[in-house]
Design an enzyme around this catalytic site. Structure first.
Site, short mmCIF file in Angstrom:
data_model
loop_
_atom_site.label_atom_id
_atom_site.label_comp_id
_atom_site.label_asym_id
_atom_site.label_seq_id
_atom_site.Cartn_x
_atom_site.Cartn_y
_atom_site.Cartn_z
N CYS A 131 -40.38 19.23 14.83
CA CYS A 131 -40.58 19.89 16.13
C CYS A 131 -40.41 18.89 17.26
O CYS A 131 -41.35 18.17 17.62
CB CYS A 131 -41.97 20.52 16.17
N CYS A 134 -42.72 19.20 20.28
CA CYS A 134 -44.09 18.71 20.03
C CYS A 134 -44.12 17.18 19.98
O CYS A 134 -45.02 16.55 20.53
CB CYS A 134 -44.62 19.21 18.68
N ASP A 135 -43.15 16.57 19.31
CA ASP A 135 -43.29 15.15 18.95
C ASP A 135 -42.35 14.19 19.66
O ASP A 135 -42.50 12.97 19.53
CB ASP A 135 -43.08 15.00 17.42
#
Ligand code: NAP
Length: 308
Positions: A131, A134-135
């Site tokens: 992701c 997200c990261d």
């Protein structure tokens, strides 16, 4: 007899349960043996609104569950095994028991497809991710690769360029599956490089990712590439196989007919099991809310067919 049975306990299922219980609907969540969904496998979540400092994925899920329980949702931590979705009330088998519900919300999510190569599983959250939204911030000025050749791979790579020093898309064939517009966008980005006909065979590093091993799918030549992170974007598998009579598309995602409704009266759907586009915790939670509101309206209409 429950008013609503929620199948699944990720952000979609738990949000649905918070809404149905607050609407005084007797709600059971079939949470699964490994409850909580994909966020239980992540570390810090920085993009879920309401947590300016971020929150650990498992803590976020524990909070959501506590909130649903606080409002009266009942939980069984067993896997859904089968169900009769032909007409309300529906009978659901889970573990050793069967349960009856007037409405069903399917929120069983989708599983990330992983490469399945040595070194991958143990480094999820330590350089291996699925992701980018997200990261990506964890890879500021780092060199990363994206595995895959579809729209997700292009999108992940573009997101990563906002942080990483370099992004290489590694694809196993010489042709992308992605749409032309996404390929063009990726090609126009000077930070993105491409490595075709390359199959990743191992992810290297003792604790965190330090590189990958690659095999050329045409020549068979093997080599190592030092990198700091790998984003796996090779698709998702929706958990939809166990719902007889519920329409799914060619990839197994449940088809939404209108406003979270499936093809079966009284059966609603929320989250990644139907959403192949966004696949974020916050969008899953939003779909969970929508499915609960729709279930509530539908139940009301059943009790008062001529009301409103
Ligand atoms: P996808 O279209 O199924 O593509 C998966 C890619 O991963 C393919 O290139 C495939 O290679 C590769 N792959 C699969 N298994 C692999 C393995 N074991 N090892 C190496 N490579 C592997 O999946 P997706 O990219 O997640 O897209 C899913 C859907 O969401 C699509 O309909 C897409 O259009 C949509 N989507 C749209 C957007 C957007 O429009 N912005 C963004 C994301 C997703 P092969 O090509 O060789 O099979």
């Amino acid at each position: 007899m429950y008013d609503v049975i929620v199948l699944g306990s990720g952000p979609a299922g738990l949000t649905a349960a918070i809404y149905t219980t607050r609407a005084s609907l007797k709600t059971l969540v079939i949470a699964g043996e490994k409850w909580g969904g994909q966020l239980m496998l992540t570390t810090e979540v920085e993009n879920f609104p309401g947590f300016p400092e971020g929150i650990m994925g498992p803590d976020l899920m524990a909070n959501m569950r506590k909130q649903a329980e606080h409002h009266g949702a009942e939980f069984v931590d067993v896997n859904f095994s089968s169900g009769d979705f032909s007409a309300s009330p529906f009978t659901i088998q889970a573990g050793e028991k069967s349960y009856q519900g007037k409405a069903i919300i399917i929120a069983t999510g989708a599983d990330t497809k992983w490469l399945g190569v040595p070194g991958e599983k143990e480094k999820i959250g330590r350089g291996v991710s699925s992701c980018a939204p997200c990261d990506a911030p964890f890879f500021k000025n780092k060199n990363v690769i994206v595995a895959g050749g579809g729209d997700s791979a292009m999108e992940e790579a573009i997101v990563l360029t906002r942080f990483a020093q370099s992004v290489t898309i590694v694809h196993r064939r010489d042709e992308f599956r992605a749409s032309k517009i996404m390929i063009d966008k990726a090609k126009a980005n000077p930070k993105i490089a491409f490595m075709m006909n390359s199959q990743i065979t191992e992810i290297l590093g003792d604790v965190t990712v330090t590189g990958i091993k690659l095999k050329n799918t045409i020549t068979g030549e093997e080599k190592e590439l030092p990198i700091d992170g790998i984003f796996v974007a090779i698709g998702h598998t929706p958990n939809s196989k166990v719902f007889p009579g519920i329409d799914v598309d060619e990839k197994g995602f449940i088809i939404v007919h209108e406003h979270t409704k499936t093809n079966k009266e009284g059966v609603f759907v929320a989250g990644d099991v139907h959403d192949r586009q966004y696949m974020q915790a916050i969008t899953a939670a939003g779909f969970g809310c929508a499915s609960a509101l729709e279930a509530e309206r539908w139940l009301e209409a059943q009790n008062n067919p001529v009301a409103k």
